[in-house]
Design a protein around this motif. Structure first.
Motif, PDB file in Angstrom:
ATOM      1  N   SER B  59      22.714  77.928   9.591  1.00 23.80           N
ATOM      2  CA  SER B  59      24.083  77.359   9.835  1.00 23.80           C
ATOM      3  C   SER B  59      23.786  76.579  11.425  1.00 23.80           C
ATOM      4  O   SER B  59      24.826  75.921  11.480  1.00 23.80           O
ATOM      5  CB  SER B  59      24.990  78.367   9.711  1.00 23.80           C
ATOM      6  N   ALA B  60      22.621  76.475  12.052  1.00 21.44           N
ATOM      7  CA  ALA B  60      22.767  75.743  13.220  1.00 21.44           C
ATOM      8  C   ALA B  60      23.094  74.331  13.267  1.00 21.44           C
ATOM      9  O   ALA B  60      24.021  73.800  13.860  1.00 21.44           O
ATOM     10  CB  ALA B  60      21.358  76.020  13.800  1.00 21.44           C
ATOM     11  N   VAL B  61      22.471  73.732  12.167  1.00 25.74           N
ATOM     12  CA  VAL B  61      22.966  72.093  11.991  1.00 25.74           C
ATOM     13  C   VAL B  61      24.345  71.961  11.751  1.00 25.74           C
ATOM     14  O   VAL B  61      25.065  71.164  12.168  1.00 25.74           O
ATOM     15  CB  VAL B  61      22.068  71.520  10.844  1.00 25.74           C
ATOM     16  N   SER B 184      17.409  76.966  18.142  1.00 29.55           N
ATOM     17  CA  SER B 184      18.469  76.226  17.664  1.00 29.55           C
ATOM     18  C   SER B 184      19.604  77.294  17.465  1.00 29.55           C
ATOM     19  O   SER B 184      20.716  76.882  17.740  1.00 29.55           O
ATOM     20  CB  SER B 184      17.978  75.822  16.172  1.00 29.55           C
ATOM     21  N   VAL B 185      19.362  78.689  17.500  1.00 26.91           N
ATOM     22  CA  VAL B 185      20.415  79.425  17.232  1.00 26.91           C
ATOM     23  C   VAL B 185      20.976  79.755  18.692  1.00 26.91           C
ATOM     24  O   VAL B 185      22.133  79.754  18.787  1.00 26.91           O
ATOM     25  CB  VAL B 185      19.950  80.655  16.608  1.00 26.91           C
ATOM     26  N   VAL B 186      20.039  79.713  19.724  1.00 25.12           N
ATOM     27  CA  VAL B 186      20.483  79.898  21.007  1.00 25.12           C
ATOM     28  C   VAL B 186      21.525  78.554  21.358  1.00 25.12           C
ATOM     29  O   VAL B 186      22.547  78.854  21.910  1.00 25.12           O
ATOM     30  CB  VAL B 186      19.332  80.002  21.889  1.00 25.12           C
ATOM     31  N   LEU B 187      21.081  77.469  20.996  1.00 23.40           N
ATOM     32  CA  LEU B 187      21.735  76.042  21.315  1.00 23.40           C
ATOM     33  C   LEU B 187      23.037  76.352  20.379  1.00 23.40           C
ATOM     34  O   LEU B 187      23.965  76.111  21.179  1.00 23.40           O
ATOM     35  CB  LEU B 187      20.990  74.966  20.773  1.00 23.40           C
ATOM     36  N   LEU B 188      23.081  76.742  19.236  1.00 18.11           N
ATOM     37  CA  LEU B 188      24.285  76.922  18.667  1.00 18.11           C
ATOM     38  C   LEU B 188      25.322  77.707  19.235  1.00 18.11           C
ATOM     39  O   LEU B 188      26.561  77.459  19.529  1.00 18.11           O
ATOM     40  CB  LEU B 188      24.013  77.457  17.126  1.00 18.11           C
ATOM     41  N   LEU B 189      24.923  78.900  19.562  1.00 17.97           N
ATOM     42  CA  LEU B 189      25.743  79.776  20.340  1.00 17.97           C
ATOM     43  C   LEU B 189      26.224  79.146  21.439  1.00 17.97           C
ATOM     44  O   LEU B 189      27.437  79.450  21.913  1.00 17.97           O
ATOM     45  CB  LEU B 189      25.135  81.441  20.575  1.00 17.97           C
ATOM     46  N   VAL B 232      37.368  62.686  21.688  1.00 17.13           N
ATOM     47  CA  VAL B 232      37.199  63.662  20.539  1.00 17.13           C
ATOM     48  C   VAL B 232      35.995  63.019  19.657  1.00 17.13           C
ATOM     49  O   VAL B 232      35.242  63.972  19.021  1.00 17.13           O
ATOM     50  CB  VAL B 232      38.724  63.941  19.947  1.00 17.13           C
ATOM     51  N   TYR B 233      36.245  61.705  19.206  1.00 17.33           N
ATOM     52  CA  TYR B 233      35.143  61.126  18.680  1.00 17.33           C
ATOM     53  C   TYR B 233      33.686  60.964  19.269  1.00 17.33           C
ATOM     54  O   TYR B 233      32.759  61.235  18.518  1.00 17.33           O
ATOM     55  CB  TYR B 233      35.704  59.804  17.977  1.00 17.33           C
ATOM     56  N   VAL B 234      33.818  60.877  20.532  1.00 17.27           N
ATOM     57  CA  VAL B 234      32.665  60.702  21.172  1.00 17.27           C
ATOM     58  C   VAL B 234      31.911  61.920  21.152  1.00 17.27           C
ATOM     59  O   VAL B 234      30.707  62.225  20.932  1.00 17.27           O
ATOM     60  CB  VAL B 234      32.918  60.202  22.814  1.00 17.27           C
ATOM     61  N   LEU B 235      32.716  62.992  21.554  1.00 18.59           N
ATOM     62  CA  LEU B 235      32.188  64.484  21.529  1.00 18.59           C
ATOM     63  C   LEU B 235      31.614  64.734  20.053  1.00 18.59           C
ATOM     64  O   LEU B 235      30.507  65.376  19.962  1.00 18.59           O
ATOM     65  CB  LEU B 235      33.375  65.434  21.822  1.00 18.59           C
ATOM     66  N   CYS B 236      32.406  64.296  19.133  1.00 13.50           N
ATOM     67  CA  CYS B 236      31.862  64.830  17.761  1.00 13.50           C
ATOM     68  C   CYS B 236      30.659  64.181  17.329  1.00 13.50           C
ATOM     69  O   CYS B 236      29.557  64.705  16.797  1.00 13.50           O
ATOM     70  CB  CYS B 236      32.901  64.415  16.780  1.00 13.50           C
ATOM     71  N   GLY B 237      30.471  62.688  17.873  1.00 11.36           N
ATOM     72  CA  GLY B 237      29.142  62.112  17.811  1.00 11.36           C
ATOM     73  C   GLY B 237      28.096  62.607  18.434  1.00 11.36           C
ATOM     74  O   GLY B 237      26.768  62.681  17.904  1.00 11.36           O
ATOM     75  N   MET B 238      28.353  63.163  19.737  1.00  7.63           N
ATOM     76  CA  MET B 238      27.317  63.526  20.340  1.00  7.63           C
ATOM     77  C   MET B 238      26.769  64.946  19.982  1.00  7.63           C
ATOM     78  O   MET B 238      25.577  65.023  19.829  1.00  7.63           O
ATOM     79  CB  MET B 238      27.928  63.802  21.771  1.00  7.63           C
ATOM     80  N   LEU B 239      27.697  65.811  19.456  1.00 11.40           N
ATOM     81  CA  LEU B 239      27.167  66.904  18.774  1.00 11.40           C
ATOM     82  C   LEU B 239      26.429  66.617  17.502  1.00 11.40           C
ATOM     83  O   LEU B 239      25.686  67.460  17.174  1.00 11.40           O
ATOM     84  CB  LEU B 239      28.263  67.979  18.854  1.00 11.40           C
ATOM     85  N   ALA B 243      22.969  67.941  16.201  1.00 11.24           N
ATOM     86  CA  ALA B 243      22.674  68.686  14.992  1.00 11.24           C
ATOM     87  C   ALA B 243      21.543  67.908  14.437  1.00 11.24           C
ATOM     88  O   ALA B 243      20.525  68.426  13.782  1.00 11.24           O
ATOM     89  CB  ALA B 243      23.701  68.605  14.207  1.00 11.24           C
ATOM     90  N   GLY B 244      21.172  66.464  14.497  1.00 12.92           N
ATOM     91  CA  GLY B 244      20.569  65.747  13.725  1.00 12.92           C
ATOM     92  C   GLY B 244      18.949  66.154  14.242  1.00 12.92           C
ATOM     93  O   GLY B 244      17.984  66.050  13.708  1.00 12.92           O
ATOM     94  N   LEU B 245      19.158  66.037  15.925  1.00  9.84           N
ATOM     95  CA  LEU B 245      17.711  66.610  16.383  1.00  9.84           C
ATOM     96  C   LEU B 245      17.120  67.945  15.955  1.00  9.84           C
ATOM     97  O   LEU B 245      16.054  68.064  15.624  1.00  9.84           O
ATOM     98  CB  LEU B 245      17.830  66.542  17.840  1.00  9.84           C
ATOM     99  N   ILE B 246      17.982  68.688  15.777  1.00  9.75           N
ATOM    100  CA  ILE B 246      17.741  70.315  15.357  1.00  9.75           C
ATOM    101  C   ILE B 246      16.799  70.108  13.962  1.00  9.75           C
ATOM    102  O   ILE B 246      16.094  70.639  13.670  1.00  9.75           O
ATOM    103  CB  ILE B 246      18.713  71.117  15.140  1.00  9.75           C
TER     104      ILE B 246
END
Lengths: 502, 335
Positions: B59-61, B184-189, B232-239, B243-246
């Motif tokens: 579920s990390a992605v 990735s899990v650590v990053l997710l948390l 908010v959209y910048v933040l969403c794009g960034m995250l 996720a794409g990198l993971i």
């Protein structure tokens, strides 16, 4: 046949923690305008919701034409001849007048699924003619004025052959002229033998249009009397349950220095050439008919709408107010007319609403200091005597008067030095009104300058030191407290006072 | 502590329980049911730490995307472009590493990360500008962006995945820390914790909720609505780029075809977690639990041998159940 078209007997309704109705009763004769009065929370709306079938009663009886009935749903209420006209209309904005009147009961061409447009339009015209309203039945209702929409609602009620019509604050958004038309219509309905239940906070209307008055308090029936046997003070005493020392607790302070000045302020299509000054120590009222541009002036000063002409001075210095953020920076606050849609975030708590306009003050190292925030909110709850179980209460659950106090708390916390109150007492009951006025006094004492927009002339005359009257987007005149009278204000507001003012 | 603040604490705990209680219960129920069915099939062990790590890893992605999506949805918006952006971010990073050609791999990976996150912010920024400055409804603006980004990813790669990539490329998606917890899990948390802090304890987060609750009131309270919505959209794009990198790291390639339909899965997790699509109401904690409910469901169904098609049907049912439950709750507390 019973003498009464409607009887509600010993109606009781309990909500978690509150007894909303405690054996309340109401008797309505055909051809009567029965005014239902009471402070917010007195149980009027609950009573009417039960009548409309929106909520079931826990116990009690409802009789229509002397026959006991169980009102199961809003639809059932309609079948029983009960129609409600709420403050917020239940019209579908893009449908035509006729489509709205017959919504859900469209006449068909024989047994086919197709609408018999000719009959629908003719019947609609007939109904409108009966109530002497001149409207194009093909026009979409969103093109109509609020008053005209109300007429459509009434036409709709008549088209379902309503015998009982409930009007909840029908006058709140009407101009004087429109109100007169509404009263004419009510008189027509009355002579047709329809029973009307009329809910309003404006007592003047009760004396103008009412036949009977029922006062409720704390979910209980207080009294029912013919209007002719009552006077204003008596009604207020019954509503509040105590002697209200003063309806308008005006206090006088010496006028201080100039705080706000606007010169030649204008916004295309809304208002033009508005100039006035606001001094500390006084309440100035901006009045006029609905649509004269009062709210627009307030919004422009607050930076909510762009101005296209003129300048604003604060403490003698010119300032540019391009947005509400700028206004807040300069210490200008606006308590909007429409609290629910423009003043509060209803789903947020008392605490969150109080601090919304000045959160920055509570931020320490990126994060909001919750503890400080709570104590700020608690302080205002105490100071303004906001009735709420805690600052974590969602403001949706507060009464109108307390919601208004939360809005006020928000602007006090921004350290506003100029406060614009737009219709501060709309939809607020008598007791809470006096409290709001007392708070205004306290603010002036502290050196806040107040501009109060109001359509309620008694309140304008009762609370203000000066009155600015607008007519069709321009200042029609200025009156001192001594000069001001209902008549002179109305002359200016209707554009008849030009010669006199000059 | 004085009495009133005690009562507000109690109220807060009650509210938290009311919000998360049913979801957590559903989660536990899921685990118990899958364990029981698994045992019947002579396949015990679903309820284990390993499963938890597996589920979190899977579920990390979605999870990283869901944090950004929660912010967007609380403002009353929606971002449909995340599925395409996930692919583009992975492709861009993979392109850099590929160009690097095995020399100084880590330097190229880091450059790839920065570029991808930058791309995500630019994409989010474009969406935000379209929505705020040009007043295009979020649904339409991000729908357009979803199509264009998907096309861009395909154009850049001629529709083929970029691979092979050096071993180090897998670090973000697969490398285990402390023996078994993937990076990735650590990053997710961390992102979940950061998101919760941002939403609940900062001015920005408060403004996000105020805008979703009532945009006009927020504006008239001095909230810079345009800026907050844009951010908010910048933040969403960034995250989403993270996720794409993971994802790309986990797959060991940069494929323009991944992430199809991800926007719907992410929105589903957010909505199951109790965030209202009409705005104003929602939480990161809810999103996390919602995410777990969906992921455990998918893993559990796989565990007991129900494959993709069956999973899709079940997910639909769960989304409906969650939203119905939420409606019952709000109706119940309306008075």
């Amino acid at each position: 046949m019973s003498e009464y078209i409607l009887e509600m007997r010993d109606v009781t309704k309990r909500f978690p923690g509150v007894l909303a109705l405690d054996k309340a009763h109401l008797k309505l004769r055909p051809g009567d305008v029965h005014c239902l009065l009471g402070e917010n929370g007195a149980g009027k709306s609950t009573m009417m919701k039960i009548l409309a079938g929106a909520q079931p009663a826990d116990s009690g009886e409802i009789l229509i034409d002397g026959t006991a009935v169980q009102i199961l749903s809003p639809h059932h209420a309609q079948e029983l001849g009960i129609s409600m006209i709420y403050q917020e209309f239940n019209l579908s904005p893009y449908l035509s007048v006729a489509e709205n009147i017959f919504l859900g009961r469209e006449p068909r061409l024989g047994k086919s699924p197709f609408i018999d447009w000719k009959r629908m339009y003719n019947d609609s015209r007939e109904i409108l003619k009966r109530i002497r309203v001149d409207l194009d039945v093909r026009r979409p209702v969103n093109e109509l004025s609020v008053a005209q929409q109300q007429m459509v609602e009434i036409a709709k009620a008549l088209s379902v052959k309503a015998k009982i019509i409930v009007m909840d604050e029908p006058s709140a958004t009407l101009t004087e002229h429109e109100l007169a038309a509404l009263f004419d219509l009510i008189r027509t309905l009355r002579s047709d033998g329809i029973g009307l239940i009329y809910i309003s906070h404006r007592l003047e209307e009760v004396f103008e249009i009412g036949d009977q008055v029922t006062v409720m308090r704390d979910g209980q029936h207080v009294a029912t009397k013919p209007v002719s046997e009552l006077n204003r003070e008596e009604i207020i005493r019954m509503m509040v349950g105590r002697e209200l020392t003063e309806e308008y607790p005006k206090e006088f302070f010496t006028r201080g220095e100039e705080r706000l000045r606007v010169e030649g302020l204008g916004r295309e299509g809304a208002f033009s050439d508005v100039s006035f000054s606001l001094y500390t120590g006084e309440i100035v009222s901006l009045t006029g008919l609905v649509g004269a541009g009062r709210t627009e002036v307030a919004r422009a000063i607050f930076g909510a709408d762009k101005i296209t002409a003129g300048r604003i001075f604060l403490d003698g210095k010119p300032v540019e107010v391009r947005s509400p953020q700028d206004a807040i920076k300069y210490g200008i606050g606006l308590l909007t007319e429409d609290r629910k849609n423009q003043g509060l975030v209803l789903g947020m708590t008392v605490r969150e609403n109080t601090t919304l306009a000045s959160l920055k003050k509570l931020v320490k190292r990126l994060f909001i200091n919750r503890k400080e925030e709570r104590s700020v909110a608690e302080q205002y709850v105490r100071e303004l005597q906001i009735k709420t179980p805690s600052v974590e209460q969602v403001v949706q659950n507060l009464s109108g008067g307390n919601q208004q106090k939360v809005v006020l708390a928000k602007w006090l916390f921004t350290q506003s030095r100029v406060l614009i109150f737009d219709e501060p007492t709309r939809g607020i009951d008598v007791g809470a009104k006096a409290e709001i006025f007392k708070l205004m006094n306290a603010l002036i004492k502290k050196g806040v300058a107040i501009l109060m927009i109001s359509s309620e002339l008694p309140e304008v005359l009762g609370m203000c030191d000066r009155v600015l009257v607008m007519h069709e987007g321009r200042l029609a005149g200025e009156l001192t407290r001594e000069e001001a009278s209902q008549e002179r204000i109305m002359r200016l507001a209707t554009g008849m006072g030009k010669a006199e003012a000059a | 502590m004085s009495a009133p603040s005690d009562s507000t604490h109690a109220a807060q705990i009650k509210r938290t329980l009311l919000t998360f209680g049913p979801l957590v219960l559903a989660l536990i129920l899921e685990i118990v049911i899958f364990e029981m069915i698994g045992r019947r099939q002579d396949n015990p062990g679903f309820a284990s730490l390993n499963t938890l790590i597996l589920v979190l890893n899977q579920s990390a992605v979605y999870g990283v995307m869901a944090v950004g999506m929660t912010f967007v949805i609380i403002t009353g918006g929606i971002d449909l472009s995340v599925g395409s952006l996930v692919a583009c971010a992975g492709v861009l990073c993979a392109m850099f590493v590929h160009w690097g050609g095995g020399e100084q791999v880590w330097a190229w990976i880091i450059i790839g990360w920065i570029a991808a996150v930058g791309l995500g912010m630019v994409a989010g920024s474009v969406a935000g500008l379209l929505i705020t400055w040009f007043s295009i409804p979020p649904f339409i603006a991000t729908l357009a962006l979803m199509s264009s980004l998907r096309g861009l990813g395909n154009l850049a790669t001629d529709g083929k995945p970029i691979s092979p990539l050096p071993e180090a490329y897998n670090w973000l998606g697969r490398h285990p820390l402390w023996g078994q917890v993937p990076v990735s899990v650590v990053l997710l948390l961390l992102i979940l914790a950061g998101g919760a802090l941002l939403l609940n304890h900062t001015q920005f987060g408060r403004h996000v909720r105020a805008i979703g609750g009532n945009e006009e009131s927020a504006r008239l309270s001095g909230v810079n609505v345009m800026r907050v919505k844009w951010l908010v959209y910048v933040l969403c794009g960034m995250l989403t780029a993270v996720a794409g990198l993971i994802l790309s790291s986990r797959l060991g390639s940069g494929s323009p075809k991944v992430g199809l339909g991800d926007e719907l899965a992410v929105i589903a997790a957010v909505v199951v977690g109790g965030t209202s699509l009409s705005g104003g109401r929602g939480s990161i904690g809810g999103t996390f639990v919602g995410l777990l409910v969906v992921s455990v469901l998918n893993s559990g169904l796989t565990w007991i041998g129900v494959e993709t098609f069956g999973q899709q049907v079940t997910l639909g049912v769960v989304i409906l159940a969650a939203v119905l439950l939420d409606q019952l709750k709000t109706r119940g507390s309306a008075f």
